[in-house]
Design a protein around this motif. Structure first.
Motif, mmCIF file in Angstrom:
data_model
loop_
_atom_site.group_PDB
_atom_site.id
_atom_site.type_symbol
_atom_site.label_atom_id
_atom_site.label_comp_id
_atom_site.label_asym_id
_atom_site.label_seq_id
_atom_site.Cartn_x
_atom_site.Cartn_y
_atom_site.Cartn_z
ATOM 1 N N LEU A 86 0.750 24.547 -4.359
ATOM 2 C CA LEU A 86 1.138 23.147 -4.226
ATOM 3 C C LEU A 86 0.688 22.427 -5.495
ATOM 4 C CD1 LEU A 86 -0.291 22.357 -0.652
ATOM 5 C CD2 LEU A 86 2.113 22.706 -1.178
ATOM 6 N N SER A 87 1.375 21.356 -5.847
ATOM 7 C CA SER A 87 0.917 20.522 -6.961
ATOM 8 C C SER A 87 0.917 19.069 -6.514
ATOM 9 C CB SER A 87 1.813 20.701 -8.198
ATOM 10 O OG SER A 87 3.143 20.286 -7.933
ATOM 11 N N ALA A 88 0.060 18.255 -7.138
ATOM 12 C CA ALA A 88 -0.044 16.847 -6.745
ATOM 13 C C ALA A 88 -0.051 15.950 -7.970
ATOM 14 C CB ALA A 88 -1.310 16.628 -5.926
ATOM 15 N N TYR A 89 0.538 14.762 -7.797
ATOM 16 C CA TYR A 89 0.694 13.787 -8.868
ATOM 17 C C TYR A 89 0.212 12.441 -8.328
ATOM 18 C CZ TYR A 89 3.971 17.608 -9.742
ATOM 19 O OH TYR A 89 4.532 18.848 -9.884
ATOM 20 N N ALA A 90 -0.927 11.973 -8.808
ATOM 21 C CA ALA A 90 -1.556 10.785 -8.228
ATOM 22 C C ALA A 90 -1.501 9.581 -9.159
ATOM 23 C CB ALA A 90 -3.007 11.094 -7.867
ATOM 24 N N HIS A 91 -1.686 8.404 -8.571
ATOM 25 C CA HIS A 91 -1.722 7.115 -9.277
ATOM 26 C C HIS A 91 -0.380 6.761 -9.907
ATOM 27 C CE1 HIS A 91 -5.957 7.174 -8.490
ATOM 28 N NE2 HIS A 91 -6.174 8.211 -9.278
ATOM 29 N N ASN A 92 0.701 7.050 -9.179
ATOM 30 C CA ASN A 92 2.020 6.655 -9.665
ATOM 31 C C ASN A 92 2.210 5.144 -9.527
ATOM 32 O OD1 ASN A 92 3.792 9.258 -10.132
ATOM 33 N ND2 ASN A 92 2.565 9.642 -8.309
ATOM 34 N N GLU A 93 2.940 4.587 -10.453
ATOM 35 C CA GLU A 93 3.330 3.185 -10.350
ATOM 36 C C GLU A 93 4.489 3.076 -9.362
ATOM 37 O OE1 GLU A 93 3.864 0.042 -13.808
ATOM 38 O OE2 GLU A 93 5.685 1.264 -13.615
ATOM 39 N N THR A 94 5.385 4.063 -9.449
ATOM 40 C CA THR A 94 6.559 4.113 -8.576
ATOM 41 C C THR A 94 6.837 5.556 -8.180
ATOM 42 O OG1 THR A 94 7.517 2.260 -9.819
ATOM 43 C CG2 THR A 94 9.000 3.476 -8.347
ATOM 44 N N ILE A 95 7.180 5.763 -6.916
ATOM 45 C CA ILE A 95 7.576 7.084 -6.433
ATOM 46 C C ILE A 95 9.102 7.118 -6.344
ATOM 47 C CG2 ILE A 95 7.555 8.649 -4.444
ATOM 48 C CD1 ILE A 95 4.711 7.699 -3.855
ATOM 49 N N LEU A 96 9.707 8.139 -6.939
ATOM 50 C CA LEU A 96 11.163 8.204 -7.013
ATOM 51 C C LEU A 96 11.770 9.291 -6.124
ATOM 52 C CD1 LEU A 96 11.541 7.802 -10.897
ATOM 53 C CD2 LEU A 96 11.695 6.022 -9.145
ATOM 54 N N VAL A 97 10.958 9.953 -5.312
ATOM 55 C CA VAL A 97 11.455 11.006 -4.427
ATOM 56 C C VAL A 97 10.993 10.739 -2.999
ATOM 57 C CG1 VAL A 97 11.658 12.820 -6.172
ATOM 58 C CG2 VAL A 97 9.446 12.420 -5.062
ATOM 59 N N ALA A 98 11.550 11.480 -2.068
ATOM 60 C CA ALA A 98 11.207 11.295 -0.657
ATOM 61 C C ALA A 98 10.748 12.612 -0.051
ATOM 62 C CB ALA A 98 12.418 10.773 0.108
ATOM 63 N N GLU A 99 9.969 12.527 1.007
ATOM 64 C CA GLU A 99 9.503 13.730 1.697
ATOM 65 C C GLU A 99 10.690 14.535 2.214
ATOM 66 O OE1 GLU A 99 6.691 12.632 4.701
ATOM 67 O OE2 GLU A 99 5.344 11.677 3.271
ATOM 68 N N GLY A 100 10.607 15.853 2.039
ATOM 69 C CA GLY A 100 11.678 16.726 2.482
ATOM 70 C C GLY A 100 12.707 17.020 1.401
ATOM 71 N N GLN A 101 12.602 16.317 0.279
ATOM 72 C CA GLN A 101 13.567 16.493 -0.804
ATOM 73 C C GLN A 101 13.201 17.693 -1.683
ATOM 74 O OE1 GLN A 101 14.152 12.901 -3.120
ATOM 75 N NE2 GLN A 101 15.019 14.001 -4.863
ATOM 76 N N ASN A 102 14.168 18.529 -1.985
ATOM 77 C CA ASN A 102 13.959 19.636 -2.915
ATOM 78 C C ASN A 102 14.174 19.140 -4.342
ATOM 79 O OD1 ASN A 102 13.438 21.360 -0.825
ATOM 80 N ND2 ASN A 102 15.277 22.605 -1.063
ATOM 81 N N VAL A 103 13.300 19.547 -5.255
ATOM 82 C CA VAL A 103 13.401 19.105 -6.646
ATOM 83 C C VAL A 103 13.372 20.313 -7.584
ATOM 84 C CG1 VAL A 103 12.352 16.859 -6.216
ATOM 85 C CG2 VAL A 103 10.887 18.788 -6.803
ATOM 86 N N LYS A 104 14.015 20.165 -8.710
ATOM 87 C CA LYS A 104 14.020 21.205 -9.729
ATOM 88 C C LYS A 104 12.874 20.974 -10.700
ATOM 89 C CE LYS A 104 19.039 21.957 -9.622
ATOM 90 N NZ LYS A 104 20.291 21.940 -10.426
ATOM 91 N N ALA A 105 12.490 22.010 -11.426
ATOM 92 C CA ALA A 105 11.466 21.870 -12.449
ATOM 93 C C ALA A 105 11.933 20.843 -13.477
ATOM 94 C CB ALA A 105 11.219 23.213 -13.130
ATOM 95 N N GLY A 106 11.039 19.924 -13.835
ATOM 96 C CA GLY A 106 11.387 18.903 -14.816
ATOM 97 C C GLY A 106 12.066 17.677 -14.239
ATOM 98 N N LYS A 107 12.284 17.652 -12.918
ATOM 99 C CA LYS A 107 12.896 16.498 -12.266
ATOM 100 C C LYS A 107 11.936 15.298 -12.351
ATOM 101 C CE LYS A 107 15.085 14.006 -8.999
ATOM 102 N NZ LYS A 107 16.427 13.403 -9.163
ATOM 103 N N LYS A 108 12.480 14.136 -12.698
ATOM 104 C CA LYS A 108 11.670 12.918 -12.735
ATOM 105 C C LYS A 108 11.377 12.488 -11.308
ATOM 106 C CE LYS A 108 11.577 8.214 -14.635
ATOM 107 N NZ LYS A 108 12.329 7.199 -15.426
ATOM 108 N N ILE A 109 10.102 12.471 -10.945
ATOM 109 C CA ILE A 109 9.726 12.188 -9.561
ATOM 110 C C ILE A 109 8.973 10.871 -9.401
ATOM 111 C CG2 ILE A 109 9.678 14.619 -8.878
ATOM 112 C CD1 ILE A 109 6.629 14.554 -9.267
ATOM 113 N N GLY A 110 8.506 10.302 -10.516
ATOM 114 C CA GLY A 110 7.759 9.055 -10.434
ATOM 115 C C GLY A 110 7.554 8.430 -11.796
ATOM 116 N N LYS A 111 6.835 7.292 -11.776
ATOM 117 C CA LYS A 111 6.468 6.612 -13.019
ATOM 118 C C LYS A 111 4.951 6.438 -13.051
ATOM 119 C CE LYS A 111 10.806 4.017 -13.401
ATOM 120 N NZ LYS A 111 11.417 2.666 -13.502
ATOM 121 N N MET A 112 4.366 6.696 -14.205
ATOM 122 C CA MET A 112 2.917 6.657 -14.332
ATOM 123 C C MET A 112 2.348 5.270 -14.073
ATOM 124 S SD MET A 112 0.523 7.734 -17.613
ATOM 125 C CE MET A 112 1.145 9.408 -17.705
ATOM 126 N N GLY A 113 1.246 5.262 -13.315
ATOM 127 C CA GLY A 113 0.528 4.019 -13.054
ATOM 128 C C GLY A 113 -0.906 4.171 -13.522
#
Length: 253
Positions: free
Chosen positions: A200-227
């Motif tokens: 599993l991997s985790a990305y914390a302290h995002n300013e904005t989350i651009l994905v939803a639970e249950g969504q499949n993502v590809k490597a390199g997919k933009k999933i959020g904005k840094m906060g």
């Protein structure tokens, strides 16, 4: 004959009515306050009551356990759906009573979840999560400035990567989003991605989350904005877990 004064009064009344409707809608959609929520505890004998916004993965993340262990201890089967109000043991049952406890826990979970289902909608993982081995771990940001290194002995279970507010946050590898929210204290707006049965991997302290639970993502997919963590500096806190345990991301990137 319709007077200008009557038309003006009707227009004002209509505007006031619209403002009241908008105000009512906003008050009914207030964001849930996570600041005073109880967090899971890994201490033996602890039973945790599932709260709004929890997933089995986020609970296992907090107590640093493999999500499959927590599922097994509570008789929960794939796709690991849990519900607010459900009570989960945060520890393995005694070996002699494992079978009995497991079935008892399953009945308890089933009972509590059936009640909760009537009141609350939960995430449904309809798409199959990737199961392939991760061949390459990509950097989750354009910046590669590591401002805090992996030091689990002092509670630093990942690395901090400095950058700018609003910088893109990318999925380090293909996977399925199993948590997206702000319910885990100390992580801010957090995204957890399941890559396979091991990682599993985790990305914390995002300013904005651009994905939803249950969504499949590809490597390199933009999933959020840094906060940031509230100290005036932009950063991404990044973690990788192997079988539920923190590992040094620097050795993978």
């Amino acid at each position: 004959m319709i007077h200008y004064r009557d038309i003006k009064f009707s227009s004002i009344a209509l505007i006031v009515l619209l403002l009241l409707v908008v105000s009512g809608c906003n008050s009914s959609n207030k964001k849930y306050d996570y600041s005073n929520r109880t967090m899971p505890n890994a201490k033996y004998g602890t039973v945790y009551t599932v709260q709004r916004g929890d997933t089995l993965y986020s609970i296992a993340w907090v107590i640093k356990q493999d999500f499959r262990n927590v599922a097994k201890w509570n008789g929960i089967r794939s796709p690991y759906i849990i519900h607010p109000g459900q009570r989960l043991r945060m520890y393995p049952p005694p070996k002699k009573a494992t079978k009995k406890s497991s079935s008892g826990s399953s009945r308890s979970a089933s009972s509590s979840s059936s009640t909760a289902k009537k009141q609350t909608k939960t995430t449904s993982y309809t798409k199959r999560a990737p199961t392939a081995k991760v061949k390459r771990w990509g950097w989750p940001t354009v910046s590669r400035r590591v401002s805090a290194r992996f030091r689990p002995s002092v509670g630093m279970d990942g690395i901090d990567i400095s950058g700018n507010f609003g910088d893109a946050v990318y999925a380090t590898a293909a996977g399925q989003v199993v948590y997206a929210g702000s319910g885990l204290r100390g992580y801010g707006k957090l995204i957890i991605i399941k890559h396979n049965k091991t990682y599993l991997s985790a990305y914390a302290h995002n300013e904005t989350i651009l994905v939803a639970e249950g969504q499949n993502v590809k490597a390199g997919k933009k999933i959020g904005k840094m906060g940031g963590s509230g100290k005036g500096r932009a950063k991404l806190h990044f973690e990788i877990r192997k079988d539920g345990k923190p590992v040094n991301p620097a050795k993978y990137l």
